[in-house]
Design a protein around this motif. Structure first.
Motif, PDB file in Angstrom:
ATOM      1  N   THR A 254       3.315  10.122  -2.808  1.00 33.54           N
ATOM      2  CA  THR A 254       3.924  10.324  -1.659  1.00 33.54           C
ATOM      3  C   THR A 254       5.464  10.587  -1.733  1.00 33.54           C
ATOM      4  N   ALA A 255       5.977  11.256  -0.598  1.00 27.62           N
ATOM      5  CA  ALA A 255       7.487  11.129  -0.369  1.00 27.62           C
ATOM      6  C   ALA A 255       8.092  10.270   0.766  1.00 27.62           C
ATOM      7  N   LYS A 256       6.930   9.348   1.180  1.00 27.29           N
ATOM      8  CA  LYS A 256       7.112   8.561   2.135  1.00 27.29           C
ATOM      9  C   LYS A 256       7.429   7.127   1.484  1.00 27.29           C
ATOM     10  N   GLY A 257       7.955   6.626   0.713  1.00 26.24           N
ATOM     11  CA  GLY A 257       7.656   5.465  -0.184  1.00 26.24           C
ATOM     12  C   GLY A 257       8.483   4.263   0.625  1.00 26.24           C
ATOM     13  N   GLY A 258       9.293   4.547   1.623  1.00 24.70           N
ATOM     14  CA  GLY A 258       9.925   3.274   2.222  1.00 24.70           C
ATOM     15  C   GLY A 258       9.059   2.726   3.234  1.00 24.70           C
ATOM     16  N   ILE A 259       7.803   3.311   3.592  1.00 26.16           N
ATOM     17  CA  ILE A 259       7.138   2.871   4.858  1.00 26.16           C
ATOM     18  C   ILE A 259       6.686   1.279   4.547  1.00 26.16           C
ATOM     19  N   ALA A 260       6.436   0.766   3.425  1.00 25.01           N
ATOM     20  CA  ALA A 260       6.110  -0.828   3.179  1.00 25.01           C
ATOM     21  C   ALA A 260       7.249  -1.633   3.945  1.00 25.01           C
ATOM     22  N   VAL A 261       8.774  -0.878   3.602  1.00 30.96           N
ATOM     23  CA  VAL A 261       9.670  -1.971   4.304  1.00 30.96           C
ATOM     24  C   VAL A 261       9.713  -1.717   5.858  1.00 30.96           C
ATOM     25  N   ALA A 262       9.452  -0.636   6.293  1.00 30.95           N
ATOM     26  CA  ALA A 262       9.355  -0.482   7.891  1.00 30.95           C
ATOM     27  C   ALA A 262       8.585  -1.353   8.417  1.00 30.95           C
ATOM     28  N   ILE A 263       7.401  -1.284   7.852  1.00 31.88           N
ATOM     29  CA  ILE A 263       5.926  -2.050   8.243  1.00 31.88           C
ATOM     30  C   ILE A 263       6.471  -3.333   8.463  1.00 31.88           C
ATOM     31  N   GLU A 264       6.855  -4.116   7.392  1.00 35.66           N
ATOM     32  CA  GLU A 264       7.115  -5.334   7.297  1.00 35.66           C
ATOM     33  C   GLU A 264       8.321  -5.902   8.244  1.00 35.66           C
ATOM     34  N   ALA A 265       9.574  -4.965   8.250  1.00 39.45           N
ATOM     35  CA  ALA A 265      10.593  -5.321   8.773  1.00 39.45           C
ATOM     36  C   ALA A 265      10.385  -5.084  10.463  1.00 39.45           C
ATOM     37  N   GLU A 266       9.743  -4.139  10.977  1.00 43.80           N
ATOM     38  CA  GLU A 266       9.614  -3.796  12.272  1.00 43.80           C
ATOM     39  C   GLU A 266       8.334  -4.689  12.975  1.00 43.80           C
ATOM     40  N   LEU A 267       7.189  -4.895  12.138  1.00 45.99           N
ATOM     41  CA  LEU A 267       6.037  -5.586  12.697  1.00 45.99           C
ATOM     42  C   LEU A 267       5.799  -6.992  12.332  1.00 45.99           C
ATOM     43  N   SER A 268       6.473  -7.320  11.516  1.00 48.80           N
ATOM     44  CA  SER A 268       6.316  -8.763  10.668  1.00 48.80           C
ATOM     45  C   SER A 268       4.999  -9.120  10.321  1.00 48.80           C
ATOM     46  N   VAL A 269       4.499  -7.953   9.762  1.00 50.91           N
ATOM     47  CA  VAL A 269       2.991  -8.016   9.241  1.00 50.91           C
ATOM     48  C   VAL A 269       3.023  -7.941   7.837  1.00 50.91           C
ATOM     49  N   PRO A 270       2.612  -8.804   6.872  1.00 51.03           N
ATOM     50  CA  PRO A 270       2.951  -8.395   5.476  1.00 51.03           C
ATOM     51  C   PRO A 270       1.893  -7.582   5.009  1.00 51.03           C
ATOM     52  N   VAL A 271       2.560  -6.612   4.187  1.00 52.47           N
ATOM     53  CA  VAL A 271       1.722  -5.823   3.263  1.00 52.47           C
ATOM     54  C   VAL A 271       1.209  -6.669   2.111  1.00 52.47           C
ATOM     55  N   LYS A 272      -0.197  -6.824   2.038  1.00 60.67           N
ATOM     56  CA  LYS A 272      -0.664  -7.542   1.171  1.00 60.67           C
ATOM     57  C   LYS A 272      -1.477  -7.026  -0.433  1.00 60.67           C
ATOM     58  N   TYR A 273      -1.921  -5.755   0.082  1.00 62.57           N
ATOM     59  CA  TYR A 273      -2.228  -4.889  -1.245  1.00 62.57           C
ATOM     60  C   TYR A 273      -1.736  -3.521  -1.060  1.00 62.57           C
ATOM     61  N   ILE A 274      -1.671  -2.968  -2.367  1.00 57.61           N
ATOM     62  CA  ILE A 274      -1.271  -1.777  -2.223  1.00 57.61           C
ATOM     63  C   ILE A 274      -1.903  -0.747  -3.144  1.00 57.61           C
ATOM     64  N   GLY A 275      -2.331   0.436  -2.997  1.00 54.86           N
ATOM     65  CA  GLY A 275      -3.142   1.320  -3.958  1.00 54.86           C
ATOM     66  C   GLY A 275      -2.287   2.704  -4.516  1.00 54.86           C
ATOM     67  N   VAL A 276      -2.537   2.851  -5.719  1.00 52.33           N
ATOM     68  CA  VAL A 276      -1.796   3.775  -6.193  1.00 52.33           C
ATOM     69  C   VAL A 276      -2.661   4.975  -7.058  1.00 52.33           C
ATOM     70  N   GLY A 277      -4.154   4.677  -6.884  1.00 51.44           N
ATOM     71  CA  GLY A 277      -5.340   5.456  -7.406  1.00 51.44           C
ATOM     72  C   GLY A 277      -6.612   5.045  -6.882  1.00 51.44           C
TER      73      GLY A 277
END
Length: 332
Positions: A254-277
């Motif tokens: 994806t070219a949208k790699g910064g979305i994890a930062v936005a989610i945590e910063a703006e919603l204060s909900v932690p990203v707990k898992y990420i998938g790359v395949g």
């Protein structure tokens, strides 16, 4: 290729765009404008980007910096500070837990449940899946396939059945079988479908009444490639139900790699898992340091970042084709 390298490969488009900004020789208004544009295009979010730029300008003035290259670490540290660190984020994995997995259709929800089930099972956990997505055609059989391949039990009714009844049966079974983790597959409910949201609330009431001793965790699956749309989905879901964490999928190009930062910063909900395949080893616990490292080419990676491949997953090593089921790539 290790998980970190696959993550880095998936985020290379974003990383390349960010790296180009810091090739500027001087700190000018044009540099700030280009950095702002790049971060927004990478889906860092407008609010987050504005905070980063304003803080950077203040630090540049205080430190009397002249070179754009000298601001790189400041930006990295600022973005890292936007992301939360919760030492208790994964406590539910070691408790008697009921895990709701929610999200709209097409984000990788069913795949994520299968991966979690396999990982927990590989660690010796007694896992049960509830097929509470009874609305979508074929959903029950799809989750049954994942359950069989992960080696865990499934509680299901026929297509079109009452999802709350499935949850009631699953809770009864979880208690009777001394299950460690009950994973509940919910319908790919759109955030504007009030009746489906009401159904989700009904399921939670059943668990509170029938299984009060269980810890309830709610994870929302978001497609990382959709950028700000993923952020809006999380925001809408959080308005109607508690969300404890996020599973961010499809970060393998994806070219949208910064979305994890936005989610945590703006919603204060932690990203707990990420998938790359698609395979079980292609989803891991989220590590903010590792993620920021992948976004910034040349960033000095902390010595403990490469710890990401959990020893229990390495030891388990399920069938390489476990999560490459024909016709299931890009499913729910």
């Amino acid at each position: 290729m290790g998980f970190f390298q696959r993550l880095k490969e998936g985020l290379k488009k974003t990383s390349a765009s960010i790296a180009n900004v810091f090739k500027a020789t001087e700190i000018t208004d044009e540099f700030y404008d280009e950095l702002e544009e790049t971060l927004i295009e990478a889906d860092m979010g407008y609010e987050t980007t504005e905070r980063v730029i304003e803080d950077l300008k203040k630090q540049v003035k205080e430190k009397k910096l002249k070179s754009a290259e000298m601001t790189k670490d400041l930006v990295i540290n600022n973005l890292r500070d936007q992301m939360s660190v919760d030492e208790n984020a994964y406590d539910f994995e070691d408790k008697k837990s009921v895990v709701f997995v929610i999200g709209v259709n097409g984000v990788g929800k069913t795949t994520s449940i299968g991966k979690l089930a396999a990982k927990y099972h590989a660690r010796g956990k007694k896992v049960l899946i509830a097929a509470a997505d009874t609305f979508r055609a074929g959903a029950v059989e799809q989750i049954r396939t994942w359950a069989n391949r992960a080696g865990v039990d499934l509680i299901a009714q026929g297509e079109g059945g009452d999802p709350s009844a499935v949850v009631f049966d699953a809770v009864s079974a979880a208690k009777a079988r001394n299950t460690d983790i009950l994973l509940i597959d919910t319908a790919g409910r759109l955030h504007n479908k009030k009746n489906l949201m009401d159904e989700l609330a009904k399921m939670r009431r059943i668990i509170s009444r029938e299984y009060p001793e269980a810890y309830v965790e709610s994870l929302i699956v978001l497609d990382g490639s959709t950028g700000q749309n993923a952020l809006e989905q999380a925001r809408q879901f959080s308005n109607v139900t508690e969300i404890n964490g996020i599973i961010l999928t499809k970060l393998d190009g994806t070219a949208k790699g910064g979305i994890a930062v936005a989610i945590e910063a703006e919603l204060s909900v932690p990203v707990k898992y990420i998938g790359v395949g698609e395979k079980v080893e292609d989803m891991e616990r989220f590590d903010p340091d590792q993620y920021i490292s992948a976004l910034f080419e040349g960033f000095s990676i902390p010595s403990d970042v490469e710890r990401i491949v959990d020893s229990d997953i390495e030891a388990a090593k399920p069938d390489d084709n476990l999560f490459d089921v024909d016709g299931m790539k890009g499913d729910n």
